[in-house]
Design an enzyme around this catalytic site. Structure first.
Site, PDB file in Angstrom:
ATOM      1  N   ALA A  74     -45.142 -49.668  47.937  1.00  0.00           N
ATOM      2  CA  ALA A  74     -46.200 -49.476  46.949  1.00  0.00           C
ATOM      3  C   ALA A  74     -46.685 -48.040  46.956  1.00  0.00           C
ATOM      4  O   ALA A  74     -46.540 -47.322  47.951  1.00  0.00           O
ATOM      5  CB  ALA A  74     -47.371 -50.429  47.242  1.00  0.00           C
ATOM      6  N   ASP A  75     -47.267 -47.648  45.845  1.00  0.00           N
ATOM      7  CA  ASP A  75     -47.918 -46.347  45.756  1.00  0.00           C
ATOM      8  C   ASP A  75     -49.083 -46.465  44.781  1.00  0.00           C
ATOM      9  O   ASP A  75     -48.980 -47.160  43.764  1.00  0.00           O
ATOM     10  CB  ASP A  75     -46.948 -45.266  45.281  1.00  0.00           C
ATOM     11  CG  ASP A  75     -47.526 -43.886  45.538  1.00  0.00           C
ATOM     12  OD1 ASP A  75     -47.397 -43.395  46.665  1.00  0.00           O
ATOM     13  OD2 ASP A  75     -48.152 -43.310  44.612  1.00  0.00           O
TER      14      ASP A  75
END
Length: 191
Positions: A74-75
């Protein structure tokens, strides 16, 4: 929770907030930490950026993923007036970032990538967040005491500045923390 797919869940994130959120979902998982320069093509905007970065993180596992692994990468970015407000390098940058967000609305966008040996699925979540007009003394106190240098937009919603400064949120609260946990749960069920 026998209704969840039987994977060896792997969270590829050093974020303690993402680890805490996934743990609260009741999933047993392993944490793998990767250090990646968060560099993306300049032509990308908004949700394209965190999706690109989440997928980039997933490429680190292309040669090591096993049959039953489910890699979660994720970011999260903060999008304000057409630009990304990243993680501040120092106190001065953190203060300037929070001064920009003061009295304004911005978007927090998290891109998530699920990867197995057979397939990959990416999705994103957007939350609109509004800060009250923050006093400089409030900003300086928060930056000095909480040192938000590992946080996009220089703040954590679950910290003091979130308690006293955020007047409105539309969308997932947990997305603002770094992982849209309800959406992730649904995506895992459908993966």
């Amino acid at each position: 929770m026998n209704w969840l797919p039987d994977y060896n869940y792997i969270l590829a994130s050093k974020s303690p907030r993402r680890q805490e959120l996934l743990k609260s979902l009741g999933i047993s998982f392993e944490v793998l930490i990767i250090d990646d320069d968060e560099i993306y093509p300049e032509n990308l905007t908004r949700e394209e950026i965190p999706i690109f970065l989440a997928e980039l993180k997933a490429t680190h596992f292309t040669n090591s993923i096993k049959e039953n692994d489910l890699i979660i990468t994720a970011d999260t970015i903060v999008w304000f007036n057409g630009i990304v407000l990243g993680k501040p390098e120092n106190e001065e940058e953190a203060i300037k970032t929070l001064q920009k967000l003061s009295g304004q609305e911005h978007q927090v966008i998290t891109g998530v990538c699920l990867s197995s040996i057979h397939k990959q699925k990416s999705f994103y979540s957007v939350s609109n967040v509004r800060f009250k007009k923050l006093l400089l003394t409030e900003i300086e106190y928060y930056v000095s005491e909480f040192k938000p240098f590992d946080k996009a937009g220089a703040y954590g919603i679950q910290e003091w500045i979130g308690y006293v400064g955020i007047t409105h949120i539309e969308g997932s609260f947990y997305n603002v923390m770094g992982l849209p946990i309800q959406q992730l749960y649904t995506e895992i069920l459908n993966f």
